[in-house]
Design a protein around this motif. Structure first.
Motif, short mmCIF file in Angstrom:
data_model
loop_
_atom_site.label_atom_id
_atom_site.label_comp_id
_atom_site.label_asym_id
_atom_site.label_seq_id
_atom_site.Cartn_x
_atom_site.Cartn_y
_atom_site.Cartn_z
N VAL A 1 0.89 -1.37 0.16
CA VAL A 1 0.15 -0.05 -0.03
C VAL A 1 0.93 1.05 0.00
CG1 VAL A 1 -1.64 1.37 1.44
CG2 VAL A 1 -1.81 -1.12 1.16
N GLN A 2 1.82 1.36 0.87
CA GLN A 2 2.80 2.37 0.99
C GLN A 2 3.61 2.84 -0.27
OE1 GLN A 2 4.91 1.26 4.34
NE2 GLN A 2 3.88 2.46 5.73
N LYS A 3 4.04 1.51 -1.03
CA LYS A 3 4.70 1.78 -2.30
C LYS A 3 4.00 1.99 -3.60
CE LYS A 3 5.53 -2.73 -4.15
NZ LYS A 3 6.15 -4.09 -4.42
N MET A 4 2.72 1.91 -3.34
CA MET A 4 2.14 1.82 -4.86
C MET A 4 2.00 3.39 -5.52
SD MET A 4 -2.02 1.46 -3.86
CE MET A 4 -1.98 -0.56 -3.51
N THR A 5 2.30 3.05 -6.77
CA THR A 5 2.19 4.45 -7.55
C THR A 5 1.10 4.21 -8.82
OG1 THR A 5 3.92 3.58 -8.81
CG2 THR A 5 4.57 5.06 -7.02
N PRO A 6 -0.09 4.55 -8.60
CA PRO A 6 -1.20 4.30 -9.43
C PRO A 6 -1.06 5.33 -10.64
CG PRO A 6 -2.11 4.75 -7.23
CD PRO A 6 -0.46 5.26 -7.26
N ASP A 7 -1.59 4.49 -11.76
CA ASP A 7 -1.66 5.09 -13.11
C ASP A 7 -2.97 5.81 -13.06
OD1 ASP A 7 -2.14 5.67 -15.70
OD2 ASP A 7 -1.21 4.10 -16.51
N PHE A 8 -2.99 7.09 -13.02
CA PHE A 8 -4.30 7.81 -12.73
C PHE A 8 -5.20 7.72 -13.85
CE2 PHE A 8 -1.92 9.36 -9.07
CZ PHE A 8 -2.76 8.94 -8.14
N GLU A 9 -4.71 7.69 -15.05
CA GLU A 9 -5.63 7.64 -16.25
C GLU A 9 -6.33 6.36 -16.00
OE1 GLU A 9 -6.38 9.73 -18.40
OE2 GLU A 9 -5.50 11.18 -17.13
N ARG A 10 -5.67 5.21 -15.93
CA ARG A 10 -6.12 4.02 -15.61
C ARG A 10 -7.21 3.81 -14.47
NH1 ARG A 10 -1.46 -0.93 -17.09
NH2 ARG A 10 -1.34 -0.36 -19.15
N VAL A 11 -6.74 4.63 -13.46
CA VAL A 11 -7.73 4.86 -12.11
C VAL A 11 -9.12 5.26 -12.67
CG1 VAL A 11 -8.36 5.76 -10.03
CG2 VAL A 11 -5.85 4.74 -10.51
N LYS A 12 -8.88 6.42 -13.52
CA LYS A 12 -10.19 6.98 -14.21
C LYS A 12 -10.96 6.08 -14.88
CE LYS A 12 -8.60 11.96 -14.54
NZ LYS A 12 -8.42 13.10 -15.43
N GLU A 13 -10.42 5.37 -15.72
CA GLU A 13 -11.19 4.47 -16.53
C GLU A 13 -11.75 3.38 -15.81
OE1 GLU A 13 -11.53 5.06 -19.75
OE2 GLU A 13 -10.83 6.82 -19.25
N LEU A 14 -11.04 2.98 -14.75
CA LEU A 14 -11.44 1.87 -13.71
C LEU A 14 -12.66 2.31 -12.99
CD1 LEU A 14 -11.35 -1.09 -12.92
CD2 LEU A 14 -9.61 -0.32 -11.22
N CYS A 15 -12.60 3.58 -12.72
CA CYS A 15 -13.68 4.11 -11.80
C CYS A 15 -14.95 4.45 -12.79
CB CYS A 15 -13.30 5.64 -11.20
SG CYS A 15 -12.28 5.64 -9.84
N LYS A 16 -14.90 4.78 -13.88
CA LYS A 16 -15.74 4.92 -15.14
C LYS A 16 -16.60 3.81 -15.38
CE LYS A 16 -13.91 8.94 -17.19
NZ LYS A 16 -13.51 9.42 -18.47
N LYS A 17 -15.72 2.47 -15.55
CA LYS A 17 -16.28 1.45 -15.84
C LYS A 17 -16.92 0.58 -14.73
CE LYS A 17 -14.53 -3.32 -17.12
NZ LYS A 17 -13.22 -4.02 -17.29
N THR A 18 -16.50 0.91 -13.52
CA THR A 18 -17.14 0.36 -12.21
C THR A 18 -18.29 0.97 -11.43
OG1 THR A 18 -15.46 0.73 -11.05
CG2 THR A 18 -15.35 -1.38 -11.68
N GLU A 19 -18.27 2.44 -12.28
CA GLU A 19 -19.20 3.40 -11.77
C GLU A 19 -19.33 3.64 -10.33
OE1 GLU A 19 -23.05 1.55 -13.15
OE2 GLU A 19 -22.95 2.59 -15.24
N VAL A 20 -17.73 4.05 -9.95
CA VAL A 20 -17.68 4.43 -8.60
C VAL A 20 -16.91 5.88 -8.68
CG1 VAL A 20 -17.63 2.18 -7.68
CG2 VAL A 20 -15.30 3.31 -8.62
N GLY A 21 -16.86 6.49 -7.58
CA GLY A 21 -16.07 7.70 -7.45
C GLY A 21 -14.72 7.69 -7.18
#
Length: 281
Positions: free
Chosen positions: A168-188
């Motif tokens: 958890v501490q080391k993760m560096t998200p790809d925020f474009e992929r995070v956006k797409e995943l949020c849209k796909k799963t319909e979450v904020g």
């Protein structure tokens, strides 16, 4: 109205540079939606709460992120009622607030403000763990065995179990992929958690990624922790209905949330006012 008074309050902490800062604007009935959005964008907090009169409750709150209005916000609610109590604007210890998520109960217990969450809603999502891991910038085997599930107690977030605190501490998200995943799963937001913690008295350690709201990472998130509490209760993972949760450590904005997952879901904590000012309109 020539100018508007505002407060910036750090929720879920008593320290001036920790927790999650929220904007608070009192007496906002005369502000239109565009003005509220501009104020939220100007204050640059993850959410700003606007306090209004209500015919259904003691007060009405509207919440705006820098990008859009949201139905409910935990840390901005804690910040608002801290501001109202600290300024002597309220005397009662139990109140009702009207939000877009419904009329919810507030209780002030000493220095802590507790807010009721909306009734939990659970939703299965069609997503592969590999896709989740790639969005978070970790390996698939670092994800835990618990189901990835969308839960709302006011706002939908995607609960994602990770095995270790180090991951958890080391993760560096790809925020474009995070956006797409949020849209796909319909979450904020994606809400990542582990049962390994920094503080011995905390049950979970978490991070919240919400780029759709204009906030890549939210320091300490009330509604998402409420949704996680409902998730943990559903899956039989709580030995006691009340527990402490930690968040914001990776951002240097440590915060502690008290979560109650009994007959109803509540989140609570302390707050610290750090700024007062006026915005010229």
């Amino acid at each position: 109205m020539d100018n508007v008074a505002f407060y910036v309050v750090n929720a879920f902490t008593t320290s001036p540079f920790k927790g999650n800062p929220a904007g608070v604007v009192l007496n906002a009935d005369m502000l239109d939606e565009d003005t509220m959005q501009h104020i939220a964008r100007e204050l640059k907090c993850s959410e700003t709460a606007f306090v209004m009169e209500s015919e259904r409750a003691d007060i009405r709150l509207r919440y705006f992120s820098p990008k859009k209005e949201v139905e409910l916000c935990g840390h901005a609610t804690i910040a608002t009622f801290h501001t109202l109590a600290e300024g002597g604007f309220i005397r009662k210890k139990e109140l009702l607030m009207e939000t877009a998520a419904g009329v919810l109960e507030i209780e002030i217990l000493g220095r802590n403000v507790f807010m009721e969450q909306a009734r939990p809603v659970f939703r299965d999502v069609d997503v592969e763990k590999k896709e989740v891991a790639e969005a978070l910038g970790i390996e698939e085997h670092e994800l835990g065995d618990l189901p990835v599930e969308a839960v709302s107690t006011g706002l939908f977030s995607l609960n994602i179990h990770v095995k270790t605190l180090e991951t958890v501490q080391k993760m560096t998200p790809d925020f474009e992929r995070v956006k797409e995943l949020c849209k796909k799963t319909e979450v904020g937001a994606l809400f990542v958690f582990t049962f390994e913690t920094v503080c011995e008295d905390c049950l979970v350690h978490s991070r919240c990624f919400a780029p759709l709201y204009g906030v890549n990472e939210d320091p300490v998130t009330g509604t998402a922790n409420g949704a996680l509490g409902a998730y943990l209760k559903k899956h039989g993972l709580l030995h006691h209905p009340q527990y402490r949760a930690e968040q914001g450590f990776e951002m240097g904005r440590d915060g502690i949330i008290i979560v109650e997952a009994g007959e109803r879901i509540r989140v609570g904590g302390e707050a610290r006012t750090v700024m007062r000012g006026r915005i010229e309109l």
